[in-house]
Design a protein around this motif. Structure first.
Motif, PDB file in Angstrom:
ATOM      1  N   ASN A 146       0.789  -1.227   0.000  1.00 13.80           N
ATOM      2  CA  ASN A 146       0.000   0.000   0.000  1.00 13.80           C
ATOM      3  C   ASN A 146       0.828   1.288   0.000  1.00 13.80           C
ATOM      4  OD1 ASN A 146       0.863   0.082   2.689  1.00 13.80           O
ATOM      5  ND2 ASN A 146      -1.038  -0.841   3.448  1.00 13.80           N
ATOM      6  N   PHE A 147       2.069   1.203  -0.437  1.00 17.08           N
ATOM      7  CA  PHE A 147       2.813   2.439  -0.663  1.00 17.08           C
ATOM      8  C   PHE A 147       3.830   2.239  -1.790  1.00 17.08           C
ATOM      9  CE2 PHE A 147       5.995   0.377   1.939  1.00 17.08           C
ATOM     10  CZ  PHE A 147       7.199   0.908   1.509  1.00 17.08           C
ATOM     11  N   GLU A 148       4.200   3.358  -2.405  1.00 15.19           N
ATOM     12  CA  GLU A 148       5.264   3.399  -3.400  1.00 15.19           C
ATOM     13  C   GLU A 148       6.344   4.354  -2.907  1.00 15.19           C
ATOM     14  OE1 GLU A 148       3.906   3.025  -7.860  1.00 15.19           O
ATOM     15  OE2 GLU A 148       2.573   4.389  -6.792  1.00 15.19           O
ATOM     16  N   LEU A 149       7.562   4.106  -3.308  1.00 22.56           N
ATOM     17  CA  LEU A 149       8.689   4.917  -2.868  1.00 22.56           C
ATOM     18  C   LEU A 149       9.534   5.296  -4.072  1.00 22.56           C
ATOM     19  CD1 LEU A 149       9.916   5.818  -0.052  1.00 22.56           C
ATOM     20  CD2 LEU A 149      11.483   3.899  -0.329  1.00 22.56           C
ATOM     21  N   GLY A 150       9.803   6.574  -4.205  1.00 21.03           N
ATOM     22  CA  GLY A 150      10.693   7.067  -5.247  1.00 21.03           C
ATOM     23  C   GLY A 150      11.902   7.730  -4.614  1.00 21.03           C
ATOM     24  N   VAL A 151      13.087   7.432  -5.127  1.00 19.27           N
ATOM     25  CA  VAL A 151      14.327   7.905  -4.501  1.00 19.27           C
ATOM     26  C   VAL A 151      15.313   8.368  -5.563  1.00 19.27           C
ATOM     27  CG1 VAL A 151      16.260   7.317  -3.001  1.00 19.27           C
ATOM     28  CG2 VAL A 151      14.040   6.233  -2.631  1.00 19.27           C
ATOM     29  N   ILE A 152      15.993   9.473  -5.282  1.00 19.85           N
ATOM     30  CA  ILE A 152      17.187   9.836  -6.029  1.00 19.85           C
ATOM     31  C   ILE A 152      18.232  10.309  -5.031  1.00 19.85           C
ATOM     32  CG2 ILE A 152      16.387  12.212  -6.466  1.00 19.85           C
ATOM     33  CD1 ILE A 152      17.947  11.915  -9.206  1.00 19.85           C
ATOM     34  N   ASP A 153      19.451   9.814  -5.173  1.00 16.68           N
ATOM     35  CA  ASP A 153      20.503  10.255  -4.260  1.00 16.68           C
ATOM     36  C   ASP A 153      21.744  10.652  -5.055  1.00 16.68           C
ATOM     37  OD1 ASP A 153      22.098   7.925  -4.741  1.00 16.68           O
ATOM     38  OD2 ASP A 153      20.973   6.843  -3.220  1.00 16.68           O
ATOM     39  N   SER A 154      22.666  11.275  -4.349  1.00 14.32           N
ATOM     40  CA  SER A 154      23.847  11.849  -4.994  1.00 14.32           C
ATOM     41  C   SER A 154      24.860  10.794  -5.415  1.00 14.32           C
ATOM     42  CB  SER A 154      24.519  12.851  -4.046  1.00 14.32           C
ATOM     43  OG  SER A 154      24.819  12.232  -2.801  1.00 14.32           O
TER      44      SER A 154
END
Length: 229
Positions: free
Chosen positions: A211-219
């Motif tokens: 029941n959740f989505e996660l979007g990530v961008i890191d250095s």
């Protein structure tokens, strides 16, 4: 066409408030909760998934989107309104890459979405079908030459750079939880856990991979990725 409903005549309340804008803002408040957190090392978007009908095509209601390898976006509100703006923004990004051989800045992308929202409400019916603000808001994050960014874009056309942002029904509570645990020097994993914790606080049911989505961008990885169930 997405903007093919509602009145195109501005309606004002007796005290002078523009009702179309209030309706658009209310549509976002009733939408899925999405939380954005940015610090020195990463930006994270976590989105509440609402799937009340198993016959609905998940792609058709996608609210976490990868624009470009380094730019991602989350949506709250009316998906039908947002989808049209997203497609226009995609065309802008593709044309920019074709003409200039590089992806525009994250701020430039946020500015384009803001301009599209303003155009939808300024009378350009030949393109949008009706003159009213879209009932959708956006959290846009990404990485460019100036670093990691998080922008909130509202139905009014306002665009602001944020470190903590939230949209949807539980936005006030989630911001409160994030502020209590936020640090600029958090790792990517710590940032993800904090965002999920805030979502867990405002959801009636337990947060799990369904029941959740996660979007990530890191250095370090330098690419926006969606972690979906």
């Amino acid at each position: 066409m997405a903007f093919n409903s509602g009145s195109d005549t501005p309606n004002f309340s007796p005290d002078g408030r523009l009702l179309q804008i209030e309706y658009a803002i209310e549509a976002v408040r009733l939408g899925s909760t999405i939380i954005g957190v940015k610090n020195d090392s990463c930006a994270v978007l976590v989105l509440e998934k609402r799937r009340e009908n198993n016959l609905i095509d998940e792609y058709g209601v996608q609210k976490l989107i990868r624009f470009q390898p380094k730019i991602g976006c989350g949506i709250s509100g009316l998906t039908s309104d947002a989808r049209f703006l997203i497609e226009k923004a995609r065309i802008f990004l593709e044309n920019h890459v074709f003409n200039f051989y590089k992806t525009p800045s994250v701020e430039g992308c946020a500015k384009k979405i803001r301009e599209l929202i303003s155009s939808a409400f300024s009378g350009q019916k030949e393109e949008f079908g009706v003159s009213r603000p879209p009932g959708a808001a956006f959290l846009l994050c990404g990485l460019d030459s100036k670093g990691i960014h998080l922008f909130q874009i509202d139905p009014t056309g306002d665009s602001t750079s944020q470190e903590i942002a939230a949209l949807g029904g539980g936005f006030k509570e989630s911001i409160f939880v994030i502020r209590e645990g936020y640090r600029k020097n958090m790792s990517t994993e710590e940032t993800k856990k904090l965002a999920i914790k805030a979502l867990r606080v405002i959801m009636e049911k337990n947060v799990d991979e369904r029941n959740f989505e996660l979007g990530v961008i890191d250095s370090q990885k330098k690419e926006f990725s969606i972690e979906d169930s």
